[in-house]
Motif scaffolding. Structure first.
Motif, PDB file in Angstrom:
ATOM      1  N   PHE A 157     -44.481 -11.138 -16.511  1.00 39.54           N
ATOM      2  CA  PHE A 157     -44.301 -11.867 -15.348  1.00 39.54           C
ATOM      3  C   PHE A 157     -45.339 -12.842 -14.888  1.00 39.54           C
ATOM      4  N   LEU A 158     -44.894 -13.939 -14.328  1.00 45.51           N
ATOM      5  CA  LEU A 158     -45.680 -14.839 -13.793  1.00 45.51           C
ATOM      6  C   LEU A 158     -45.360 -14.992 -12.042  1.00 45.51           C
ATOM      7  N   VAL A 159     -46.170 -14.848 -11.265  1.00 43.19           N
ATOM      8  CA  VAL A 159     -46.180 -14.858  -9.973  1.00 43.19           C
ATOM      9  C   VAL A 159     -46.883 -15.740  -9.380  1.00 43.19           C
ATOM     10  N   ASP A 160     -46.332 -16.682  -8.604  1.00 41.48           N
ATOM     11  CA  ASP A 160     -47.010 -17.875  -7.597  1.00 41.48           C
ATOM     12  C   ASP A 160     -46.581 -17.316  -6.148  1.00 41.48           C
ATOM     13  N   PRO A 161     -47.333 -16.701  -5.471  1.00 38.69           N
ATOM     14  CA  PRO A 161     -46.948 -16.155  -4.041  1.00 38.69           C
ATOM     15  C   PRO A 161     -46.759 -17.417  -3.337  1.00 38.69           C
ATOM     16  N   ILE A 162     -47.443 -18.408  -3.173  1.00 37.87           N
ATOM     17  CA  ILE A 162     -47.015 -19.536  -2.243  1.00 37.87           C
ATOM     18  C   ILE A 162     -47.369 -20.812  -3.139  1.00 37.87           C
ATOM     19  N   ASP A 163     -46.282 -21.445  -3.799  1.00 39.52           N
ATOM     20  CA  ASP A 163     -46.530 -22.528  -4.459  1.00 39.52           C
ATOM     21  C   ASP A 163     -46.366 -23.786  -3.544  1.00 39.52           C
ATOM     22  N   GLY A 164     -47.237 -24.510  -3.589  1.00 41.30           N
ATOM     23  CA  GLY A 164     -47.515 -25.788  -2.511  1.00 41.30           C
ATOM     24  C   GLY A 164     -48.237 -25.305  -1.398  1.00 41.30           C
ATOM     25  N   THR A 165     -49.376 -24.920  -1.362  1.00 43.98           N
ATOM     26  CA  THR A 165     -50.159 -24.391  -0.404  1.00 43.98           C
ATOM     27  C   THR A 165     -50.270 -25.359   0.612  1.00 43.98           C
ATOM     28  N   LYS A 166     -50.607 -26.913   0.136  1.00 42.75           N
ATOM     29  CA  LYS A 166     -50.688 -27.949   0.994  1.00 42.75           C
ATOM     30  C   LYS A 166     -49.503 -28.171   1.697  1.00 42.75           C
ATOM     31  N   GLU A 167     -48.353 -28.012   0.896  1.00 44.01           N
ATOM     32  CA  GLU A 167     -46.913 -28.043   1.835  1.00 44.01           C
ATOM     33  C   GLU A 167     -46.941 -27.161   2.746  1.00 44.01           C
ATOM     34  N   PHE A 168     -47.420 -25.950   2.659  1.00 43.30           N
ATOM     35  CA  PHE A 168     -47.417 -24.747   3.835  1.00 43.30           C
ATOM     36  C   PHE A 168     -48.221 -25.038   4.703  1.00 43.30           C
ATOM     37  N   ILE A 169     -49.676 -25.523   4.509  1.00 39.57           N
ATOM     38  CA  ILE A 169     -50.536 -25.980   5.542  1.00 39.57           C
ATOM     39  C   ILE A 169     -50.103 -27.008   6.549  1.00 39.57           C
ATOM     40  N   ARG A 170     -49.456 -28.109   5.942  1.00 36.49           N
ATOM     41  CA  ARG A 170     -48.862 -29.203   6.543  1.00 36.49           C
ATOM     42  C   ARG A 170     -47.772 -29.132   7.093  1.00 36.49           C
ATOM     43  N   ARG A 171     -46.931 -27.902   6.891  1.00 37.12           N
ATOM     44  CA  ARG A 171     -45.796 -27.429   7.391  1.00 37.12           C
ATOM     45  C   ARG A 171     -44.525 -28.483   7.092  1.00 37.12           C
ATOM     46  N   THR A 172     -44.621 -29.014   5.717  1.00 35.98           N
ATOM     47  CA  THR A 172     -43.346 -29.866   5.361  1.00 35.98           C
ATOM     48  C   THR A 172     -42.342 -28.990   5.137  1.00 35.98           C
ATOM     49  N   GLY A 173     -42.469 -27.599   4.936  1.00 37.98           N
ATOM     50  CA  GLY A 173     -41.098 -26.800   4.344  1.00 37.98           C
ATOM     51  C   GLY A 173     -41.204 -26.489   3.271  1.00 37.98           C
ATOM     52  N   GLU A 174     -41.745 -27.599   2.224  1.00 36.49           N
ATOM     53  CA  GLU A 174     -41.504 -27.612   0.745  1.00 36.49           C
ATOM     54  C   GLU A 174     -42.426 -26.869   0.175  1.00 36.49           C
ATOM     55  N   PHE A 175     -42.563 -25.549   0.469  1.00 34.64           N
ATOM     56  CA  PHE A 175     -43.365 -24.459  -0.415  1.00 34.64           C
ATOM     57  C   PHE A 175     -42.471 -23.591  -0.760  1.00 34.64           C
ATOM     58  N   THR A 176     -42.796 -22.948  -1.935  1.00 34.67           N
ATOM     59  CA  THR A 176     -41.761 -22.027  -2.632  1.00 34.67           C
ATOM     60  C   THR A 176     -42.629 -20.464  -3.008  1.00 34.67           C
ATOM     61  N   ILE A 177     -41.787 -19.366  -3.057  1.00 36.26           N
ATOM     62  CA  ILE A 177     -42.260 -18.323  -3.864  1.00 36.26           C
ATOM     63  C   ILE A 177     -41.546 -18.099  -5.383  1.00 36.26           C
ATOM     64  N   ASN A 178     -42.513 -18.091  -6.346  1.00 37.05           N
ATOM     65  CA  ASN A 178     -42.007 -18.357  -7.628  1.00 37.05           C
ATOM     66  C   ASN A 178     -42.264 -17.041  -8.235  1.00 37.05           C
ATOM     67  N   ILE A 179     -41.270 -16.566  -8.958  1.00 35.98           N
ATOM     68  CA  ILE A 179     -41.227 -15.334  -9.940  1.00 35.98           C
ATOM     69  C   ILE A 179     -40.803 -15.785 -11.420  1.00 35.98           C
ATOM     70  N   ALA A 180     -41.415 -15.497 -12.495  1.00 33.31           N
ATOM     71  CA  ALA A 180     -40.681 -16.000 -13.699  1.00 33.31           C
ATOM     72  C   ALA A 180     -40.913 -14.731 -14.776  1.00 33.31           C
ATOM     73  N   LEU A 181     -39.963 -14.454 -15.450  1.00 35.29           N
ATOM     74  CA  LEU A 181     -40.147 -13.589 -16.535  1.00 35.29           C
ATOM     75  C   LEU A 181     -40.198 -14.293 -17.870  1.00 35.29           C
ATOM     76  N   VAL A 182     -41.348 -14.041 -18.667  1.00 33.76           N
ATOM     77  CA  VAL A 182     -41.723 -14.693 -19.803  1.00 33.76           C
ATOM     78  C   VAL A 182     -41.467 -14.126 -20.920  1.00 33.76           C
ATOM     79  N   GLU A 183     -40.835 -14.365 -22.181  1.00 32.80           N
ATOM     80  CA  GLU A 183     -40.583 -13.615 -23.145  1.00 32.80           C
ATOM     81  C   GLU A 183     -40.909 -14.462 -24.674  1.00 32.80           C
ATOM     82  N   GLY A 184     -41.977 -14.132 -25.198  1.00 32.98           N
ATOM     83  CA  GLY A 184     -42.077 -15.034 -26.471  1.00 32.98           C
ATOM     84  C   GLY A 184     -42.605 -16.482 -26.083  1.00 32.98           C
TER      85      GLY A 184
END
Length: 267
Positions: free
Chosen positions: A82-109
């Protein structure tokens, strides 16, 4: 094909989103990590919720998280992780644009086969399961299928660009391919905008990490899109250091117009 389904993680991801919004709505304290990138209490809170849930549900599968330095060795040589980015777009978060995300991916091969992208401030959640179509979960969990839009030879291309990571190379790419329409967006939402058929191509010339892109890549691929490196090879995962090269995310039609015949979907 993986038998793991990420749908079971949706309540966890939404709980993590609520934890992020609690920080988002207050006074945001920003610290700097060793690499000088910003981190907030939300990154840590979301990391704890998501990683703990993954480790409990799938104890045999390594979890690599941006906020856990020790985890970076966890997937070395692993076929599945698994690959996890708890807050993708921390700059968006800090500036409160709303465009931050929580990312979870499953990688195989080396391929992101499933992913969840949740934008809690926007109330949007995108998901791609192994072997299934990409979907957006709307109000009351009504699912809307996502599909990249067709791109004819005569249609005007619409590009996406990062809000805070513009570059001369990106501007040159748009100019060289006569792309006049460009919209900006933050975080992995750019992949989801492509998946929803609202734009055609996202050229990224600049540093990104695998946890920034894997979940959005999975959603885009499940919607019929692709992500390739600047030399046309599918963007792979599990690389040493988890650093991405420059890449182009797009619909197949847009890629063919800008880069020639497709080398594959990157899925």
């Amino acid at each position: 094909m993986s038998t793991i389904m990420l749908t079971s993680l949706i309540p966890t991801v939404r709980r993590a989103g609520r934890a992020a919004l609690e920080v988002y709505s207050g006074d945001i304290e920003v610290r700097r990590k060793a690499d000088c990138t910003p981190v907030t209490e939300a990154d840590i809170a979301v990391d704890e919720i998501v990683v703990s849930a993954l480790q409990k549900a799938y104890p045999a599968i390594p979890v690599v998280s941006e906020e856990r330095v020790a985890s970076l060795e966890a997937a070395r040589g692993a076929h599945r992780f698994f690959l996890v980015d708890p807050i993708d777009g921390t700059k968006e978060f800090i500036r409160r644009t709303g465009e931050f995300t929580i990312n979870i991916a499953l990688v195989e091969g080396g391929v992101p086969v499933a992913g969840i992208v949740h934008a809690p401030a926007l109330g949007r959640l995108f998901i791609a399961e192994p072997g299934a179509n990409a979907e957006e979960l709307c109000e009351r969990d009504i699912r809307t299928a996502l599909k990249v839009r067709p791109c004819g030879d005569d249609s005007d291309l619409v590009a996406l660009a990062s809000r805070f990571h513009d570059s001369a190379a990106t501007r040159a790419f748009l100019r060289d391919h006569a792309i006049e329409s460009c919209i900006t967006a933050g975080s992995s939402l750019k992949f989801c905008v492509l998946a929803a058929g609202k734009a055609d191509i996202y050229p990224r010339f600049g540093p990104t990490m695998e946890w920034d892109t894997a979940a959005g890549h999975a959603v885009l691929a499940a919607a019929g899109g692709e992500v390739v490196t600047a030399d046309g090879q599918p963007l792979a995962y599990g690389k040493p250091g988890y650093r991405n090269p420059d890449f182009i995310a797009s619909s197949p039609g847009a890629r063919a117009r800008c880069m020639g015949k497709s080398a594959g979907t990157g899925t």
